[in-house]
Design an enzyme around this catalytic site. Structure first.
Site, PDB file in Angstrom:
ATOM      1  N   PRO A   2      76.541 -45.485 -36.816  1.00  0.00           N
ATOM      2  CA  PRO A   2      78.261 -45.604 -36.660  1.00  0.00           C
ATOM      3  C   PRO A   2      79.281 -46.108 -37.827  1.00  0.00           C
ATOM      4  O   PRO A   2      78.550 -47.539 -38.178  1.00  0.00           O
ATOM      5  CB  PRO A   2      79.062 -46.464 -34.666  1.00  0.00           C
ATOM      6  N   LYS A  58      82.272 -53.061 -40.422  1.00  0.00           N
ATOM      7  CA  LYS A  58      81.041 -51.923 -39.110  1.00  0.00           C
ATOM      8  C   LYS A  58      80.683 -53.531 -38.237  1.00  0.00           C
ATOM      9  O   LYS A  58      79.885 -52.653 -37.019  1.00  0.00           O
ATOM     10  CB  LYS A  58      80.098 -51.873 -39.574  1.00  0.00           C
ATOM     11  N   HIS A  92      65.521 -48.520 -23.126  1.00  0.00           N
ATOM     12  CA  HIS A  92      65.715 -49.410 -25.157  1.00  0.00           C
ATOM     13  C   HIS A  92      66.860 -50.864 -24.537  1.00  0.00           C
ATOM     14  O   HIS A  92      67.599 -51.030 -25.640  1.00  0.00           O
ATOM     15  CB  HIS A  92      66.094 -48.306 -25.929  1.00  0.00           C
ATOM     16  N   ARG A 111      66.814 -47.846 -31.307  1.00  0.00           N
ATOM     17  CA  ARG A 111      65.630 -47.846 -32.764  1.00  0.00           C
ATOM     18  C   ARG A 111      65.486 -49.466 -32.765  1.00  0.00           C
ATOM     19  O   ARG A 111      64.042 -49.702 -33.961  1.00  0.00           O
ATOM     20  CB  ARG A 111      66.470 -47.687 -33.750  1.00  0.00           C
TER      21      ARG A 111
END
Length: 461
Positions: A2, A58, A92, A111
């Site tokens: 993103p 971000k 996750h 991840r």
């Protein structure tokens, strides 16, 4: 991953979902992701109310009661999901906030690269990581940006990704900005002009604002929220479109790696003084390559005949010495290359042919590229293509073909043996070369027909 528009989209969604809610319990399933310490994080958040959502570059920020802020970086695949507190824990899931109204907010990261920080509101912008974040495009000054970029020694694409200079652009939107400004991704930062820096700021603002209005891009792993898709991926001009026609000139977009990141651009529309538009022209003997070459030369291409470059190489003592070592002493006759012997040898011995090409092709390419310096458009007429560094470094390949009988007639008119010439020429796997071509041209029609075909192709004119 993103980028700014996607993070802004998440911020707006969370603003609707969680602002005003009181955190009753905090569950951390992977403590490593809480950089400032999971225990303090849990104890501090318990009982706090989420007062507002913010974003810097971000980074997301949750403003809490009591003067605290949680800073969140989603990294590669981080996502936030709202739901009910009884919902089963996801595989996750990193963090779960349980609200006193029975709702929950989960942070899920496949991840596991995303990070969370707990900071005091009074100074969180003056501490890393936010203190290291550069200015957002709409608050940027082109002259300041120019000075910062010129201090960098690498390619422009890498500079656009440097969040300490100008924040918000990731791989997707850096490709889009470069395409919009017609700047080559490998352009040296030190050659950037004031006008180009201003164009980068202008297009960065336009593209990011458009992306925000479209809810960002739903690409691969990134998804803002279940049941909600971003629409910006439908408007992308470069990123993810390698091999597709450029929207401006029609040339298939090319993908390279810059600083380890996949980078898609148009070799024709995005070029600079160090990266001219390089066209390779090849095909069997007497197929009509020269006619195509003359046309492109009339359209401003600097024409370089690789046959001539190779012939010049074969006159050099050091090259001849190396050829004798590769092909044997019989390859030389009276101190010169015996072309008839060499052609017969490599047609029978593929290993000798490969060794010859591995030596000659890089040399020929280096010489041709040196000659092409300073020209915006360069044409390489090639007697070979496969197995050459030219295959990787040219921007597009034009393949010219013609009927064998017509080729034989043309060769005979040149005073050569057509049967022998065609036989020797066929040692190259032309069918494989043709498959790699961007454009296949017919060289057995009239010159007028050939010119009409060439004039209809934007990137050749």
């Amino acid at each position: 991953m993103p980028e700014l528009p996607e993070v802004e989209t998440v911020r707006r969604i969370l603003e609707q979902e969680v602002v005003g809610k009181r955190i009753e319990e905090v569950l951390v399933y992977r403590a490593k992701n809480v950089v400032t310490g999971a225990e303090e994080f849990i104890e501090t958040l318990r009982g706090k109310t989420i007062l507002g959502m913010g974003r810097v570059g971000k980074f997301l920020s949750f403003r809490l009661s009591g003067g605290y802020v949680v800073v969140s970086h989603l990294r590669m695949e981080g996502k936030y999901y709202a739901g009910n507190r009884e919902d089963p824990v996801e595989k996750h899931e990193i963090l779960r906030l349980l609200f006193d109204d029975g709702g929950r907010l989960s942070y899920i990261d496949t991840r596991k690269f995303g990070v969370l920080y707990l900071e005091r509101e009074e100074d969180y912008l003056q501490k890393p990581p936010l203190s290291e974040v550069g200015t957002e495009p709409w608050a940027n000054d082109p002259e300041t940006l120019l000075k910062a970029y010129r201090r960098k020694k690498g390619p422009l694409k890498e500079a656009l990704l440097d969040q300490k200079i100008m924040c918000g652009l990731g791989n997707i939107y850096a490709d889009e900005v470069l395409f919009a400004t017609s700047l080559h991704p490998l352009k040296s930062c030190q050659t950037l002009t004031k006008e180009e820096a201003a164009s980068i700021v202008k297009e960065s603002v336009r593209i990011l604002k458009t992306a925000i209005d479209n809810g960002g891009s739903t690409i691969r792993s990134y998804h803002p929220k279940e049941g909600m898709d971003g629409r910006m991926q439908n408007a992308l001009e470069a990123y993810g479109r390698a091999g597709e026609p450029c929207s401006r000139c029609g040339l298939p977009l090319k993908k390279i790696r810059v600083g380890g990141r996949g980078t898609t651009y148009c070799p024709h529309c995005q070029r600079d003084e160090a990266h001219p538009f390089v066209v390779a022209l090849t095909g069997p003997i007497a197929s009509g390559k020269s006619a195509v070459g003359r046309y492109l030369e009339s359209r401003g291409f600097h024409r370089i005949d690789l046959d001539e470059v190779v012939s010049e190489l074969y006159e050099e003592r050091e090259v001849l010495s190396r050829l004798a070592a590769i092909l044997g002493e019989m390859a030389l006759k009276k101190g010169k290359l015996d072309r008839s012997y060499v052609l017969a040898l490599i047609s029978k011995d593929p290993e000798k042919k490969k060794a010859l090409e591995e030596f000659v092709h890089p040399l020929a390419y280096a010489r041709a590229l040196e000659e092409g310096k300073g020209h915006a458009k360069v044409l390489f007429e090639l007697p070979f293509y496969l197995g050459s560094p030219i295959e990787e470094r040219t921007d597009t390949l034009l393949y010219v073909e013609a009927d064998t009988s017509l080729r034989a007639k043309r060769i005979e008119e040149r005073g050569k043996n057509p049967a022998l010439a065609i036989k020797m020429n066929e040692i190259y796997p032309w069918s494989e070369v043709k498959k790699k071509a961007t454009l296949v041209l017919k060289g057995d029609g009239s010159l007028e027909e050939l010119h009409q075909t060439l004039s209809s192709i934007k990137y050749l004119n």
